[in-house]
Structure formats: structure tokens, C-alpha cells
Write a protein that holds these residues in place. Structure first.
Motif, PDB file in Angstrom:
ATOM      1  N   PRO A  58     -29.938 -14.333 -26.210  1.00 15.73           N
ATOM      2  CA  PRO A  58     -29.654 -13.219 -27.130  1.00 15.73           C
ATOM      3  C   PRO A  58     -29.308 -11.909 -26.426  1.00 15.73           C
ATOM      4  N   CYS A  59     -29.881 -11.672 -25.245  1.00 16.79           N
ATOM      5  CA  CYS A  59     -29.617 -10.411 -24.550  1.00 16.79           C
ATOM      6  C   CYS A  59     -28.179 -10.313 -24.046  1.00 16.79           C
ATOM      7  N   LEU A  60     -27.446 -11.440 -24.012  1.00 18.41           N
ATOM      8  CA  LEU A  60     -26.069 -11.444 -23.504  1.00 18.41           C
ATOM      9  C   LEU A  60     -25.021 -11.532 -24.607  1.00 18.41           C
ATOM     10  N   VAL A  61     -25.448 -11.593 -25.860  1.00 19.47           N
ATOM     11  CA  VAL A  61     -24.502 -11.804 -26.956  1.00 19.47           C
ATOM     12  C   VAL A  61     -23.453 -10.699 -27.014  1.00 19.47           C
ATOM     13  N   ALA A  62     -23.883  -9.446 -26.919  1.00 19.30           N
ATOM     14  CA  ALA A  62     -22.919  -8.339 -26.984  1.00 19.30           C
ATOM     15  C   ALA A  62     -21.914  -8.436 -25.845  1.00 19.30           C
ATOM     16  N   ARG A  63     -22.361  -8.820 -24.675  1.00 20.87           N
ATOM     17  CA  ARG A  63     -21.458  -8.959 -23.530  1.00 20.87           C
ATOM     18  C   ARG A  63     -20.489 -10.114 -23.744  1.00 20.87           C
ATOM     19  N   VAL A  64     -20.960 -11.191 -24.372  1.00 18.97           N
ATOM     20  CA  VAL A  64     -20.088 -12.334 -24.681  1.00 18.97           C
ATOM     21  C   VAL A  64     -18.967 -11.905 -25.613  1.00 18.97           C
ATOM     22  N   ILE A  65     -19.322 -11.138 -26.654  1.00 22.37           N
ATOM     23  CA  ILE A  65     -18.318 -10.680 -27.619  1.00 22.37           C
ATOM     24  C   ILE A  65     -17.281  -9.807 -26.922  1.00 22.37           C
ATOM     25  N   GLY A  66     -17.735  -8.925 -26.035  1.00 29.22           N
ATOM     26  CA  GLY A  66     -16.813  -8.049 -25.327  1.00 29.22           C
ATOM     27  C   GLY A  66     -15.892  -8.799 -24.389  1.00 29.22           C
ATOM     28  N   HIS A  67     -16.446  -9.768 -23.649  1.00 28.77           N
ATOM     29  CA  HIS A  67     -15.627 -10.517 -22.702  1.00 28.77           C
ATOM     30  C   HIS A  67     -14.641 -11.423 -23.435  1.00 28.77           C
ATOM     31  N   ALA A  68     -15.057 -11.980 -24.564  1.00 33.18           N
ATOM     32  CA  ALA A  68     -14.156 -12.818 -25.358  1.00 33.18           C
ATOM     33  C   ALA A  68     -12.982 -12.002 -25.892  1.00 33.18           C
ATOM     34  N   GLU A  69     -13.257 -10.762 -26.259  1.00 34.04           N
ATOM     35  CA  GLU A  69     -12.181  -9.894 -26.753  1.00 34.04           C
ATOM     36  C   GLU A  69     -11.204  -9.568 -25.641  1.00 34.04           C
ATOM     37  N   VAL A  70     -11.711  -9.287 -24.444  1.00 34.88           N
ATOM     38  CA  VAL A  70     -10.841  -8.980 -23.309  1.00 34.88           C
ATOM     39  C   VAL A  70      -9.962 -10.182 -22.955  1.00 34.88           C
ATOM     40  N   CYS A  71     -10.554 -11.377 -22.990  1.00 33.83           N
ATOM     41  CA  CYS A  71      -9.823 -12.602 -22.621  1.00 33.83           C
ATOM     42  C   CYS A  71      -8.985 -13.159 -23.767  1.00 33.83           C
ATOM     43  N   LYS A  72      -9.093 -12.526 -24.957  1.00 35.44           N
ATOM     44  CA  LYS A  72      -8.417 -13.055 -26.152  1.00 35.44           C
ATOM     45  C   LYS A  72      -8.782 -14.530 -26.352  1.00 35.44           C
ATOM     46  N   ALA A  73     -10.090 -14.790 -26.237  1.00 38.74           N
ATOM     47  CA  ALA A  73     -10.585 -16.164 -26.273  1.00 38.74           C
ATOM     48  C   ALA A  73     -11.016 -16.555 -27.684  1.00 38.74           C
ATOM     49  N   GLN A  74     -11.115 -17.864 -27.897  1.00 42.50           N
ATOM     50  CA  GLN A  74     -11.646 -18.383 -29.150  1.00 42.50           C
ATOM     51  C   GLN A  74     -12.759 -19.380 -28.822  1.00 42.50           C
ATOM     52  N   GLY A  75     -13.630 -19.606 -29.794  1.00 45.54           N
ATOM     53  CA  GLY A  75     -14.716 -20.539 -29.562  1.00 45.54           C
ATOM     54  C   GLY A  75     -15.785 -20.413 -30.629  1.00 45.54           C
ATOM     55  N   THR A  76     -16.875 -21.081 -30.393  1.00 46.21           N
ATOM     56  CA  THR A  76     -18.010 -21.085 -31.312  1.00 46.21           C
ATOM     57  C   THR A  76     -19.181 -20.382 -30.633  1.00 46.21           C
ATOM     58  N   LEU A  77     -19.705 -19.391 -31.314  1.00 51.30           N
ATOM     59  CA  LEU A  77     -20.802 -18.597 -30.773  1.00 51.30           C
ATOM     60  C   LEU A  77     -22.079 -18.901 -31.549  1.00 51.30           C
ATOM     61  N   ILE A  78     -23.109 -19.334 -30.836  1.00 49.59           N
ATOM     62  CA  ILE A  78     -24.401 -19.642 -31.457  1.00 49.59           C
ATOM     63  C   ILE A  78     -25.338 -18.470 -31.198  1.00 49.59           C
ATOM     64  N   ILE A  79     -25.812 -17.868 -32.290  1.00 46.59           N
ATOM     65  CA  ILE A  79     -26.699 -16.709 -32.148  1.00 46.59           C
ATOM     66  C   ILE A  79     -27.805 -16.783 -33.199  1.00 46.59           C
TER      67      ILE A  79
END
Length: 334
Positions: A58-79
Motif C-alpha cells: 500500500p505504501c507504494l500505490v501512489a508511486r505506481v500510479i505516477g510511474h504508470a502515467e509516465v510510461c503510458k502503461a496499462q494493467g490491473t492494480l490491486i489495492i
């Protein structure tokens, strides 16, 4: 869970937060080097062009969202569905609707069997069953269930009851003042550790028996006698007064609150014809420190007596008399 979501939103290609023993896919990233890991530290990889499986702490979720936006990535996020979590505004900016980048979502049922209860057999948990105090042992027994059931949006509510019971238990057993000082020229006060006691050693203060009408030791002895207090009791000394058919007595539990103490002080100040708006509880400490300083008591002694942590904290309470301030220019030889 993975198979269900992979059938709906897959096939996924990379498990971005895993190890060799829990990876859901053949390709995975890990925090540290381990067998089969495609990359160490997933945030150093480009997530673009993949259908990512993200199940981060959970402590990395915000960082995951930010990095996914930078990479223009898609996927499934479990939170965790924690509406009070730091990352929730990124997913649900207005608190009602999800952000445009959230294409779909599903709320998973609570699978309590997914939690390995063996975790409570290691670390500090086994020690909780060996506590000596029965009340504390009862509270400790309920703690694992509370931990398993809690959700971020209701953490406060779920822990409040347990905390209040703990607070009641702790306050009821906190050692206070002892003054078994009949026949001695001083009284001893054993103070409980507080924020000024950095090493939690407590402090013993000695108070002189002055023989005056306002002697603090004599006053305390009178209070002990009138309140029928026992010197080795663990109850609070200063408590509310209860009116009974046989007269007045101290309440059995609890203590006087800060607000009530302040009310009593200001009432007495007002009865003396002084403006209560100019005073507060800290006026007692300021008055004592000022009187000690102007009487020539060494700083080190009244700093220890007042239990001040630093010189600046102590000096903030002292108001030097005009006579003391004039000593500066008198001793300059001008």
C-alpha cells in the motif's frame, strides 16, 4: 483471485511486484535479486507495451500510479479499498467518481482465509499471551482479530474502543505522588515519566517543609488526611469530589481534567480581584521559575525542579525583576 481477473482483463504479461515463490506470471520483477527475476526494482523498468499486474505494498500505490502515467502503461492494480489512504485522491479525486484513467473496477469479497494466521505465532505476538496482568492480557487477546478486521476508512472507529480501554487500564495503574513525610523536614514527590523525561526514568523532587501557612508539605499532608488517601495507592491523587449522605469524599477513579483544574485556578484568581484573562495553568510554573530566579536560586537547580528539558524552555518562563535587570548596568563600571 488472479485467475478470475486474468480471465476478465488479461492476459497479463508481467507481475511487477513479486518474488520467485509468489509470482503469478513467468515474467516478474522483484525488489531484490532472486531466481528468475526479470528486473530488480520495478520502477527502473519501462512498463509501456505490457499488460501489467500490479499488486504493490500500500505504501507504494501512489508511486505506481505516477510511474504508470509516465510510461503510458496499462494493467490491473490491486489495492485495499481504503478511502482514507494517501493514494485514494489520485484514484477518486472528488470522493465519488473514479479518475478517467480507471477503465473498470471490481470490488473483491473479503477472504479471511487468505490471511495466514501463523504470523501471530512469531515476533511479539506470542509474548502477549504471557502478560502478568489479567486485564492487559484480555485486551491483548482481542488485538489480532482487530488487526485482521480493520480497514483504513474505519481504523479510528475500530481502534477507539480498544484504545479507551487501554487508556483506562494504564491510567488506573499509573503511579503518582507519595508523601509519607511525617516528622521529616521535607516532602518527596515521585513524578511519572512525561514528555520532559526523555529517558523515561521518572524524577524525584524534594520540597522543603517551610513551616509557613502556605507550606506545600503541610498542605499535602492535610489533603491526604482529609481525603483519606493511602500513601502507596496507585490511584490519582487529585480527583473530583463526590457528595454522599455521609458527607464529601474523593471519587474512586479518574482524575481532575486539565480544563477543570484551569477553571478552579481562574475562579480563585478572580476572587482575589485579579483579571483571570491574564493567567493560565502555566502561570504557576512561570511564577515559580521567576520567584526562584529572582531569589538567586541557581538555574541548574530550578531547571531540574521544574523538569525543563532545555535552557530555552526554562528561560521562557522566567520574568526577571527590575532590580535584577538593573544589576547588569550597575556592574558595568560606568
Amino acid at each position: 483471485m488472479f485467475k478470475t481477473l486474468d480471465d476478465s482483463w488479461g492476459p497479463h504479461t508481467v507481475d511487477r511486484f513479486a518474488t520467485h515463490y509468489n509470482a503469478q506470471l513467468e515474467r516478474f520483477n522483484s525488489r531484490y535479486a532472486c531466481p528468475g527475476s526479470e528486473a530488480v526494482d520495478s520502477f527502473t523498468s519501462d512498463w509501456g507495451g505490457e499488460n501489467n499486474w500490479w499488486c504493490p505494498p500500500p505504501c507504494l500505490v501512489a508511486r505506481v500510479i505516477g510511474h504508470a502515467e509516465v510510461c503510458k502503461a496499462q494493467g490491473t492494480l490491486i489495492i485495499p479499498a481504503w478511502q482514507s489512504a494517501h493514494y485514494w485522491p489520485l484514484l477518486c479525486p472528488d470522493g465519488v467518481s473514479f479518475a478517467p484513467f480507471v477503465v473498470d473496477m471490481v470490488s473483491l469479497p473479503l477472504y479471511t482465509e487468505l490471511v495466514h494466521l501463523d504470523v501471530f505465532s512469531s515476533g511479539v505476538w506470542p509474548l502477549l499471551s504471557h502478560l502478568d496482568d489479567p486485564e492487559l492480557r484480555r485486551l491483548a487477546k482481542a488485538l489480532p482479530a482487530t488487526v485482521l478486521k480493520c480497514k483504513a476508512d474505519s481504523t479510528t472507529r475500530k481502534y477507539l474502543g480498544a484504545f479507551q480501554r487501554w487508556k483506562t487500564w494504564a491510567e488506573a495503574r499509573r503511579r503518582g505522588t507519595k508523601l509519607p513525610c511525617a516528622g521529616y523536614p521535607f516532602g518527596a514527590v515521585l513524578a511519572a515519566p512525561d514528555k520532559t523525561d526523555q529517558y523515561r526514568e521518572g524524577a524525584s523532587l524534594v520540597i522543603a517543609r517551610t513551616g509557613t501557612a502556605t507550606c506545600p508539605v503541610s498542605m499535602m499532608q492535610r489533603y491526604f488526611s482529609m481525603g483519606q488517601l493511602v500513601h502507596d495507592s496507585q490511584d490519582f491523587i487529585f480527583r473530583g469530589i463526590m457528595h454522599t449522605k455521609s458527607g464529601e469524599c474523593l471519587r474512586k477513579g479518574g482524575s481532575l481534567s486539565y480544563s477543570r483544574l484551569r477553571e478552579l485556578l481562574l475562579e480563585k484568581i478572580s476572587s482575589l480581584g485579579m483579571d483571570p484573562k491574564l493567567f493560565g495553568m502555566h502561570s504557576l510554573r512561570a511564577g515559580g521559575a521567576t520567584a526562584a530566579a529572582n531569589a538567586g536560586v541557581p538555574d541548574r537547580l530550578f531547571k531540574r525542579h521544574g523538569r525543563w528539558e532545555s535552557e530555552s524552555a526554562k528561560d521562557g518562563y522566567v520574568k526577571d525583576s527590575v532590580e535584577s535587570r538593573l544589576e547588569v548596568s550597575k556592574n558595568l563600571g560606568i
